[in-house]
Design a protein around this motif. Structure first.
Motif, PDB file in Angstrom:
ATOM      1  N   VAL A  95       0.837  -1.200   0.000  1.00 46.67           N
ATOM      2  CA  VAL A  95       0.000   0.000   0.000  1.00 46.67           C
ATOM      3  C   VAL A  95       0.875   1.254   0.000  1.00 46.67           C
ATOM      4  CG1 VAL A  95      -1.878  -1.160   1.194  1.00 46.67           C
ATOM      5  CG2 VAL A  95      -0.104   0.018   2.514  1.00 46.67           C
ATOM      6  N   ILE A  96       0.248   2.381  -0.291  1.00 49.59           N
ATOM      7  CA  ILE A  96       0.887   3.693  -0.211  1.00 49.59           C
ATOM      8  C   ILE A  96       0.238   4.432   0.948  1.00 49.59           C
ATOM      9  CG2 ILE A  96       1.341   5.861  -1.416  1.00 49.59           C
ATOM     10  CD1 ILE A  96       1.039   4.302  -4.051  1.00 49.59           C
ATOM     11  N   VAL A  97       1.049   4.977   1.839  1.00 53.68           N
ATOM     12  CA  VAL A  97       0.546   5.681   3.016  1.00 53.68           C
ATOM     13  C   VAL A  97       0.569   7.176   2.732  1.00 53.68           C
ATOM     14  CG1 VAL A  97       0.851   6.092   5.476  1.00 53.68           C
ATOM     15  CG2 VAL A  97       1.408   3.844   4.516  1.00 53.68           C
ATOM     16  N   VAL A  98      -0.597   7.808   2.870  1.00 55.25           N
ATOM     17  CA  VAL A  98      -0.718   9.250   2.656  1.00 55.25           C
ATOM     18  C   VAL A  98      -0.845   9.923   4.019  1.00 55.25           C
ATOM     19  CG1 VAL A  98      -2.008  11.086   1.528  1.00 55.25           C
ATOM     20  CG2 VAL A  98      -1.840   8.840   0.440  1.00 55.25           C
ATOM     21  N   GLY A 147      -0.383  15.494   3.093  1.00 53.54           N
ATOM     22  CA  GLY A 147      -0.400  15.149   1.679  1.00 53.54           C
ATOM     23  C   GLY A 147       0.832  14.416   1.199  1.00 53.54           C
ATOM     24  N   SER A 148       1.885  14.335   1.988  1.00 54.15           N
ATOM     25  CA  SER A 148       3.077  13.593   1.575  1.00 54.15           C
ATOM     26  C   SER A 148       2.793  12.094   1.606  1.00 54.15           C
ATOM     27  CB  SER A 148       4.257  13.935   2.484  1.00 54.15           C
ATOM     28  OG  SER A 148       3.947  13.596   3.835  1.00 54.15           O
ATOM     29  N   LYS A 149       3.602  11.315   0.862  1.00 54.52           N
ATOM     30  CA  LYS A 149       3.349   9.874   0.711  1.00 54.52           C
ATOM     31  C   LYS A 149       4.588   9.081   1.126  1.00 54.52           C
ATOM     32  CE  LYS A 149       2.236  10.648  -3.571  1.00 54.52           C
ATOM     33  NZ  LYS A 149       2.016  12.080  -3.463  1.00 54.52           N
ATOM     34  N   MET A 150       4.338   7.869   1.594  1.00 54.88           N
ATOM     35  CA  MET A 150       5.394   6.930   1.943  1.00 54.88           C
ATOM     36  C   MET A 150       5.158   5.628   1.193  1.00 54.88           C
ATOM     37  SD  MET A 150       6.110   7.470   6.046  1.00 54.88           S
ATOM     38  CE  MET A 150       4.510   6.816   6.507  1.00 54.88           C
ATOM     39  N   TYR A 151       6.259   5.046   0.705  1.00 52.44           N
ATOM     40  CA  TYR A 151       6.210   3.802  -0.046  1.00 52.44           C
ATOM     41  C   TYR A 151       7.047   2.746   0.684  1.00 52.44           C
ATOM     42  CZ  TYR A 151       4.698   7.060  -3.697  1.00 52.44           C
ATOM     43  OH  TYR A 151       4.053   8.041  -4.400  1.00 52.44           O
ATOM     44  N   SER A 152       6.835   1.499   0.311  1.00 52.28           N
ATOM     45  CA  SER A 152       7.567   0.420   0.978  1.00 52.28           C
ATOM     46  C   SER A 152       9.064   0.513   0.745  1.00 52.28           C
ATOM     47  CB  SER A 152       7.060  -0.943   0.482  1.00 52.28           C
ATOM     48  OG  SER A 152       7.285  -1.084  -0.915  1.00 52.28           O
ATOM     49  N   ASP A 153       9.475   1.076  -0.405  1.00 55.49           N
ATOM     50  CA  ASP A 153      10.903   1.204  -0.720  1.00 55.49           C
ATOM     51  C   ASP A 153      11.391   2.646  -0.640  1.00 55.49           C
ATOM     52  OD1 ASP A 153       9.429   2.095  -2.829  1.00 55.49           O
ATOM     53  OD2 ASP A 153      10.604   1.077  -4.383  1.00 55.49           O
ATOM     54  N   PRO A 206      -5.681  13.092   9.936  1.00 56.97           N
ATOM     55  CA  PRO A 206      -6.233  11.990   9.126  1.00 56.97           C
ATOM     56  C   PRO A 206      -5.180  11.376   8.201  1.00 56.97           C
ATOM     57  CG  PRO A 206      -6.886  14.101   8.214  1.00 56.97           C
ATOM     58  CD  PRO A 206      -6.140  14.420   9.468  1.00 56.97           C
ATOM     59  N   TRP A 207      -5.114  10.052   8.213  1.00 60.05           N
ATOM     60  CA  TRP A 207      -4.202   9.289   7.350  1.00 60.05           C
ATOM     61  C   TRP A 207      -5.032   8.482   6.354  1.00 60.05           C
ATOM     62  CZ3 TRP A 207       1.298   8.078   8.497  1.00 60.05           C
ATOM     63  CH2 TRP A 207       1.834   8.936   9.485  1.00 60.05           C
ATOM     64  N   GLN A 208      -4.396   8.089   5.264  1.00 64.16           N
ATOM     65  CA  GLN A 208      -5.101   7.307   4.250  1.00 64.16           C
ATOM     66  C   GLN A 208      -4.157   6.265   3.653  1.00 64.16           C
ATOM     67  OE1 GLN A 208      -6.724   9.565   1.010  1.00 64.16           O
ATOM     68  NE2 GLN A 208      -7.774   7.825   0.086  1.00 64.16           N
ATOM     69  N   LEU A 209      -4.711   5.103   3.323  1.00 64.27           N
ATOM     70  CA  LEU A 209      -3.974   4.027   2.655  1.00 64.27           C
ATOM     71  C   LEU A 209      -4.491   3.873   1.236  1.00 64.27           C
ATOM     72  CD1 LEU A 209      -3.965   1.321   5.477  1.00 64.27           C
ATOM     73  CD2 LEU A 209      -2.243   3.066   5.006  1.00 64.27           C
ATOM     74  N   ILE A 210      -3.574   3.808   0.273  1.00 65.81           N
ATOM     75  CA  ILE A 210      -3.932   3.607  -1.128  1.00 65.81           C
ATOM     76  C   ILE A 210      -3.389   2.253  -1.562  1.00 65.81           C
ATOM     77  CG2 ILE A 210      -3.681   4.453  -3.488  1.00 65.81           C
ATOM     78  CD1 ILE A 210      -3.310   7.245  -2.372  1.00 65.81           C
TER      79      ILE A 210
END
Length: 471
Positions: A92-95, A99-105, A131-135
């Motif tokens: 998943v992508i963590v928002v 608005g910034s995003k985090m990726y597994s790598d 608020p956080w969001q998972l994509i």
């Protein structure tokens, strides 16, 4: 009656605190695990689990209802997200709230991420409130688990514990004092079990060191009852040297590392099985001596189960029970085929303390060999000697005949070679003489050269004339 502002603030804080307290989040310790060669510091182990664990799953936000969104309060110092995805889908992508995003790598150093084929485990230090969001392909019926404290509970080893026991031990991953359950969690967490020798003089394990004896699985195989129920079951191999050990269990992945340990003693096997070899190993009757330590086991509740295998696909089951003496004798079935045999067995018994145990017995091997041939009689020996003498005489006559043949053959060959050499030599001599005669004739047939007429200068006028001399 209007509600005051203070009352609304109080209700909001209570609701937020309750939501965080029932979410499943794992705390990540800053200390890394010790290596297997250096066992970790002792940690308390929970009491043995006698009945199946039925602790409720943590109630958390439902992903389908909140569209993969959740809120983090400002009082949260760290958290671990457990996200369930579709099988073999990407992480998943963590928002974040800004608005910034985090990726597994690609993520900050304060984030640790373990991605599997069915989900993600993400540890976040000092998460941003809001608020956080998972994509990603999050399972619609799954829940977003946010936990603040992680620990493992491991069933301790029973005592006394005997070599070769078949033992079932369970462990579980606890988040905020609740058992964690997530499909595919077996692939996201690696469990290892170690026996670390305490190096006591006189023990069989004095120089054993650190032995990896198995792991824990939640896959519904072997001793594990159900897959993905959050109860991890061991497959520990107890066939190790007896002595004092430290039992170390470790659960880890890229996000967390937890260990517990305890001291125990592995006792020698209380049953000894020995195949009695008859004086004549070709005899078809073999026996097995069974010795049971009745100070550790109850004879009346000790039951042997053997399987005898041998040549030509032989498989014979053997059962021994109803023992009344510590030493018993088992007579094996009549053996017909010559060859190698194997005796493999297990024992279902009860300790004097009342604990039911199953023991694997060491495999026993023996061979049934054919009897030696009988000794020959004097008449047979004389016949054999006569045959040997006749054979020797025949071989001697044949050897003489061969010797004469080769002597004559070699002499004839040498004679022929001598004659051929003489003929060649004579021909070479005749050829040389013929060549010399031919050369002489050629020289004789050459014309003699006339001497040139003398000139006046060559005539000696002082000599008297030939006519004068005649006078």
């Amino acid at each position: 009656m209007p509600i005051s502002r203070n009352t609304l603030l109080t209700v909001y804080l209570l609701t937020t605190t309750s939501l965080l307290s029932v979410t499943a989040v794992f705390a990540i310790g800053s200390d890394t695990a010790q290596t297997s060669a250096q066992p970790p510091k002792a940690a308390p182990i929970v009491a043995p689990i006698v009945a199946p664990i039925v602790a409720p799953i943590v109630a958390v936000d439902t992903a389908s209802e909140l569209k993969n969104r959740f809120r983090i309060d400002h009082m949260v110092d760290n958290m671990t997200l457990f996200v369930e995805r579709d099988y073999d889908s990407g992480p998943v992508i963590v928002v974040l709230p800004d608005g910034s995003k985090m990726y597994s790598d690609r993520h900050p150093k304060t984030v640790k991420w373990a991605a599997g084929i069915t989900g993600d485990i993400i540890y976040i230090e000092s998460p941003m409130p809001g608020p956080w969001q998972l994509i990603g392909k999050v399972v619609p019926t799954s829940t977003i688990k946010k936990v603040s404290k992680l620990e493992i509970e491991v069933q301790p080893l029973p005592q006394p514990l005997f070599q070769g026991e078949q033992i079932k031990l369970v462990a579980q991953l606890m988040g905020d004092a609740q058992r964690m359950r997530l499909p595919g969690l077996d692939y996201l967490v690696e469990w290892n079990a170690h026996f670390v020798s305490r190096h006591k003089a006189g023990d069989e394990n004095f120089a054993a060191g650190d032995i990896i004896v198995g792991s824990y699985k939640d896959n519904g195989e072997d001793y594990d009852e159900r897959p993905d129920d959050g109860i991890f079951t061991s497959n520990i191999d107890i066939r190790q040297p007896w002595g004092d050990y430290r039992f170390v269990v470790q659960a880890r992945n890229n996000v967390f590392d937890r260990q517990v340990s305890s001291l125990f003693r592995l006792s020698p096997r209380p049953i000894n099985v020995e195949v009695i070899t008859p004086e004549d190993s070709s005899m078809a009757e073999w026996k097995v001596m069974l010795h049971v330590d009745n100070s550790a086991l109850q004879l009346a509740e000790t039951h042997f189960s053997f399987e005898l295998t041998g040549p030509a696909g032989m498989q014979v089951p053997l059962i021994v029970d109803g023992l009344t003496q510590a030493d018993s004798e088992l007579v094996l079935p009549t053996l017909i085929e010559f060859g190698r045999y194997k005796l493999k067995g297990t024992v279902a018994t009860t300790t004097v303390a009342g604990r039911e145990v199953i023991l694997d017995l060491p495999e026993q091997f023996f061979s049934l060999t054919p009897p030696p041939p009988p000794l020959p009689t004097a008449k047979e020996l004389a016949a054999v000697a006569a045959i040997a003498a006749q054979k020797a005489a025949d071989e001697e006559a044949l050897a003489k005949k061969d010797a004469i043949f080769w002597i004559v053959t070699i002499n004839v060959i040498l004679l022929i070679l001598g004659v051929l050499g003489l003929v060649v030599w004579r021909k070479r001599q005749s050829l040389a003489q013929a060549l010399a005669a031919a050369e002489l004739r050629v020289q004789q047939q050459k014309p003699v050269k006339q001497a040139p007429a003398p000139s006046l200068d060559d005539i000696d006028l002082t000599l008297p004339d030939e006519t004068d001399n005649n006078n």
